[in-house]
Structures are given as C-alpha cells and as structure tokens.
Design a protein around this motif. Structure first.
Motif, PDB file in Angstrom:
ATOM      1  N   PHE A 130       0.830  -1.206   0.000  1.00 48.15           N
ATOM      2  CA  PHE A 130       0.000   0.000   0.000  1.00 48.15           C
ATOM      3  C   PHE A 130       0.868   1.260   0.000  1.00 48.15           C
ATOM      4  N   GLY A 131       0.532   2.178  -0.909  1.00 48.14           N
ATOM      5  CA  GLY A 131       1.204   3.463  -0.968  1.00 48.14           C
ATOM      6  C   GLY A 131       2.566   3.441  -1.614  1.00 48.14           C
ATOM      7  N   ARG A 132       2.968   2.320  -2.149  1.00 51.08           N
ATOM      8  CA  ARG A 132       4.281   2.230  -2.791  1.00 51.08           C
ATOM      9  C   ARG A 132       4.130   2.420  -4.294  1.00 51.08           C
ATOM     10  N   PHE A 133       4.867   3.408  -4.822  1.00 52.19           N
ATOM     11  CA  PHE A 133       4.752   3.728  -6.246  1.00 52.19           C
ATOM     12  C   PHE A 133       6.111   3.913  -6.899  1.00 52.19           C
ATOM     13  N   GLY A 134       7.047   3.083  -6.546  1.00 46.92           N
ATOM     14  CA  GLY A 134       8.322   3.105  -7.248  1.00 46.92           C
ATOM     15  C   GLY A 134       9.418   3.932  -6.629  1.00 46.92           C
ATOM     16  N   GLY A 135       9.109   4.803  -5.687  1.00 50.63           N
ATOM     17  CA  GLY A 135      10.147   5.630  -5.083  1.00 50.63           C
ATOM     18  C   GLY A 135       9.780   6.033  -3.664  1.00 50.63           C
ATOM     19  N   HIS A 136      10.653   6.809  -3.042  1.00 47.18           N
ATOM     20  CA  HIS A 136      10.401   7.282  -1.678  1.00 47.18           C
ATOM     21  C   HIS A 136       9.424   8.445  -1.707  1.00 47.18           C
ATOM     22  N   LEU A 137       8.346   8.346  -0.933  1.00 45.67           N
ATOM     23  CA  LEU A 137       7.343   9.402  -0.919  1.00 45.67           C
ATOM     24  C   LEU A 137       7.700  10.478   0.101  1.00 45.67           C
ATOM     25  N   PRO A 138       7.462  11.745  -0.234  1.00 41.23           N
ATOM     26  CA  PRO A 138       7.694  12.825   0.719  1.00 41.23           C
ATOM     27  C   PRO A 138       6.803  12.685   1.955  1.00 41.23           C
ATOM     28  N   THR A 139       7.125  13.429   2.985  1.00 44.55           N
ATOM     29  CA  THR A 139       6.508  13.275   4.308  1.00 44.55           C
ATOM     30  C   THR A 139       5.001  13.412   4.313  1.00 44.55           C
ATOM     31  N   HIS A 140       4.467  14.450   3.678  1.00 48.23           N
ATOM     32  CA  HIS A 140       3.049  14.780   3.864  1.00 48.23           C
ATOM     33  C   HIS A 140       2.124  13.905   3.017  1.00 48.23           C
ATOM     34  N   ILE A 141       2.544  13.515   1.827  1.00 49.45           N
ATOM     35  CA  ILE A 141       1.727  12.563   1.081  1.00 49.45           C
ATOM     36  C   ILE A 141       1.779  11.202   1.769  1.00 49.45           C
ATOM     37  N   ALA A 142       2.925  10.858   2.333  1.00 49.76           N
ATOM     38  CA  ALA A 142       3.035   9.595   3.071  1.00 49.76           C
ATOM     39  C   ALA A 142       2.105   9.610   4.286  1.00 49.76           C
ATOM     40  N   GLU A 143       2.007  10.750   4.969  1.00 47.32           N
ATOM     41  CA  GLU A 143       1.107  10.858   6.123  1.00 47.32           C
ATOM     42  C   GLU A 143      -0.350  10.721   5.700  1.00 47.32           C
ATOM     43  N   ALA A 144      -0.712  11.366   4.591  1.00 46.62           N
ATOM     44  CA  ALA A 144      -2.090  11.285   4.104  1.00 46.62           C
ATOM     45  C   ALA A 144      -2.442   9.854   3.705  1.00 46.62           C
ATOM     46  N   LEU A 145      -1.507   9.171   3.062  1.00 44.54           N
ATOM     47  CA  LEU A 145      -1.762   7.785   2.672  1.00 44.54           C
ATOM     48  C   LEU A 145      -1.862   6.875   3.898  1.00 44.54           C
ATOM     49  N   ALA A 146      -1.081   7.173   4.926  1.00 43.53           N
ATOM     50  CA  ALA A 146      -1.172   6.393   6.168  1.00 43.53           C
ATOM     51  C   ALA A 146      -2.533   6.584   6.827  1.00 43.53           C
ATOM     52  N   LEU A 147      -3.070   7.792   6.754  1.00 50.24           N
ATOM     53  CA  LEU A 147      -4.408   8.048   7.300  1.00 50.24           C
ATOM     54  C   LEU A 147      -5.458   7.254   6.529  1.00 50.24           C
ATOM     55  N   LEU A 148      -5.304   7.214   5.207  1.00 46.58           N
ATOM     56  CA  LEU A 148      -6.254   6.437   4.401  1.00 46.58           C
ATOM     57  C   LEU A 148      -6.120   4.957   4.714  1.00 46.58           C
ATOM     58  N   ARG A 149      -4.886   4.497   4.892  1.00 47.66           N
ATOM     59  CA  ARG A 149      -4.689   3.080   5.216  1.00 47.66           C
ATOM     60  C   ARG A 149      -5.377   2.725   6.528  1.00 47.66           C
ATOM     61  N   GLY A 150      -5.375   3.671   7.477  1.00 49.44           N
ATOM     62  CA  GLY A 150      -6.067   3.453   8.739  1.00 49.44           C
ATOM     63  C   GLY A 150      -7.565   3.287   8.561  1.00 49.44           C
ATOM     64  N   ARG A 151      -8.109   3.992   7.580  1.00 48.67           N
ATOM     65  CA  ARG A 151      -9.536   3.844   7.293  1.00 48.67           C
ATOM     66  C   ARG A 151      -9.834   2.519   6.585  1.00 48.67           C
ATOM     67  N   LEU A 152      -8.816   1.934   5.989  1.00 49.36           N
ATOM     68  CA  LEU A 152      -8.985   0.683   5.237  1.00 49.36           C
ATOM     69  C   LEU A 152      -8.375  -0.496   5.987  1.00 49.36           C
ATOM     70  N   ASP A 153      -8.412  -0.432   7.316  1.00 49.79           N
ATOM     71  CA  ASP A 153      -7.767  -1.483   8.108  1.00 49.79           C
ATOM     72  C   ASP A 153      -8.497  -2.829   8.012  1.00 49.79           C
ATOM     73  N   PHE A 154      -9.669  -2.846   7.391  1.00 52.40           N
ATOM     74  CA  PHE A 154     -10.408  -4.095   7.194  1.00 52.40           C
ATOM     75  C   PHE A 154      -9.953  -4.830   5.934  1.00 52.40           C
ATOM     76  N   LEU A 155      -9.029  -4.216   5.173  1.00 51.84           N
ATOM     77  CA  LEU A 155      -8.504  -4.814   3.947  1.00 51.84           C
ATOM     78  C   LEU A 155      -7.055  -5.232   4.143  1.00 51.84           C
ATOM     79  N   ASP A 156      -6.622  -6.261   3.405  1.00 50.63           N
ATOM     80  CA  ASP A 156      -5.198  -6.569   3.403  1.00 50.63           C
ATOM     81  C   ASP A 156      -4.491  -5.571   2.482  1.00 50.63           C
TER      82      ASP A 156
END
Length: 225
Positions: A130-156
């Motif tokens: 999840f959230g991996r797109f070929g390179g290192h993501l900057p801090t704030h997009i990584a934080e936003a994606l982590a928040l979305l991942r938290g909302r999708l904790d019912f999915l693998d």
C-alpha cells in the motif's frame, strides 16, 4: 519539435523534467526519444537526458518525484487544517488531501498533462504494498496515505493498494477529460460539479466493505437429519 516554454528560473534538469512530462503525456513514456526531449527542453546537447538522469527510467522517476515535492506545501497546510478541525479520520478530507493538490500541476500550455503521465507511471510501477509507487514518498503525502490506510484497516495490503490505484485513475480521468473537453470547447458540465462527484465516488468505492466473491466463499455446511 517545438521547444516547450519555460520560466527563466528553470535550470536544465527542471526543463528536461517538464519537457519530458509533456511529451510523455502526448506520445507515451516509451513513444518519445530522449533526443526529442532534449530538443524540446532547448538543450543543444542531444545526450542531455543521459547526462543529467542516466536513462529513461530514472527520468520518469524524477518527474514523479518532482511533482510529489511540488505538492508537499499544500498537503502540509491541508493536514494542519484537518488536524485543527478534528477531521483527520474523515474519509472525504483524507481523499481531498491526497488528490486536490494535483489541480495545481499545470503544464506550460495550461493543461493537466501530469494526469496522462501519472496514468502511465502507475501502470509501469504497480506494487502490492500500500502506498508504494516506485520511489520514496515525501513526508506529507506519506502521512495522508497512512491516514487512508487506517480507514482501510479491514482490507489486506494488496486489496487496499488496488483500491488506491483505482481511485487514482478515477481522479486522473476527470483531469484528463476536463483538459480534452476544454480544448475541444465541449464543456457541458461544470468542472467543479464533476470533480466533487468524482471525489464522492472515490470515497464510496475506496471505503466500501469488502465483498468476497462467490468463488472465494467457503461452502456452507449442510446439516444432516
């Protein structure tokens, strides 16, 4: 090949990145020569791409990284506002933080060529993490994606990443369609209305409960009399 207009502040590497993004959007990542990119960037050296980036794949990644970093300031501000308002768990707020900064990415002709480029980039850089797109993501997009991942904790991870990529294509489609319709003078629906509707579709599709297919369901036990 007509040179792409640039700001006087753009250095050689930035000019190559912007020219490549525009040409890749028009002709495909593998459909444009590195020499054409150098020429469009106003570089006299036909091997300017190789000199600054080494190869095509490194250039493609540089475009992605360049645009991600450009959106960091806006995402930082949106995250601060969401935190102050207690909205960091709100799905629509998170989706807005992830996608809306892309509206600011306008090419030299006033179009969203980045949308066409990113569609191709995502297809080239598919990953199940999840959230991996070929390179290192900057801090704030990584934080936003982590928040979305938290909302999708019912999915693998694989399912969550699949939904994220689908959401990306939904959003990029509305940008590409708007650019195309504007160029053809065919604007039947306001962009703001279409955009808001698309973002609501993204929230609904991304956060919906996981529906297991019939083939994956375990057969029910039949009670014997």
């Amino acid at each position: 090949m007509t040179a792409v207009p640039f700001s006087k502040r753009d250095d050689a590497k930035t000019r190559l990145i912007l020219a490549a993004e525009l040409l890749f959007a028009q002709g495909g990542i593998d459909g444009v020569s590195l020499r054409e990119i150098a020429s469009a960037a106003g570089q006299g050296n036909h091997h300017a791409v190789q000199y600054h980036f080494g190869n095509r794949d490194t250039l493609v990644q540089a475009i992605f990284d360049f645009r991600m970093n450009q959106m960091e300031a806006m995402r930082e501000q949106m995250l601060k506002e969401a935190r102050r308002g207690g909205m960091l768990q709100d799905a629509r707020t998170i989706v807005d933080i992830i996608f809306l900064p892309q509206l600011k990415l306008i090419d030299a002709h006033g179009d969203h060529s980045y949308a066409n480029f990113l569609c191709q980039y995502l297809l080239r850089n598919a990953d199940t993490e999840f959230g991996r797109f070929g390179g290192h993501l900057p801090t704030h997009i990584a934080e936003a994606l982590a928040l979305l991942r938290g909302r999708l904790d019912f999915l693998d991870d694989e399912a969550a990443q699949r939904r994220l990529i689908t959401a990306c294509f939904m959003f990029l489609n509305i940008l590409a369609a708007h650019t195309r319709d504007t160029a053809d003078h065919r604007v039947d629906e306001s962009f703001s209305a279409a955009l808001d509707d698309t973002l609501e579709q993204i929230v609904a599709a991304t956060c919906m409960p996981f529906v297991r297919s019939i083939a994956d369901q375990k057969p029910k036990k039949v009670s014997r009399a």
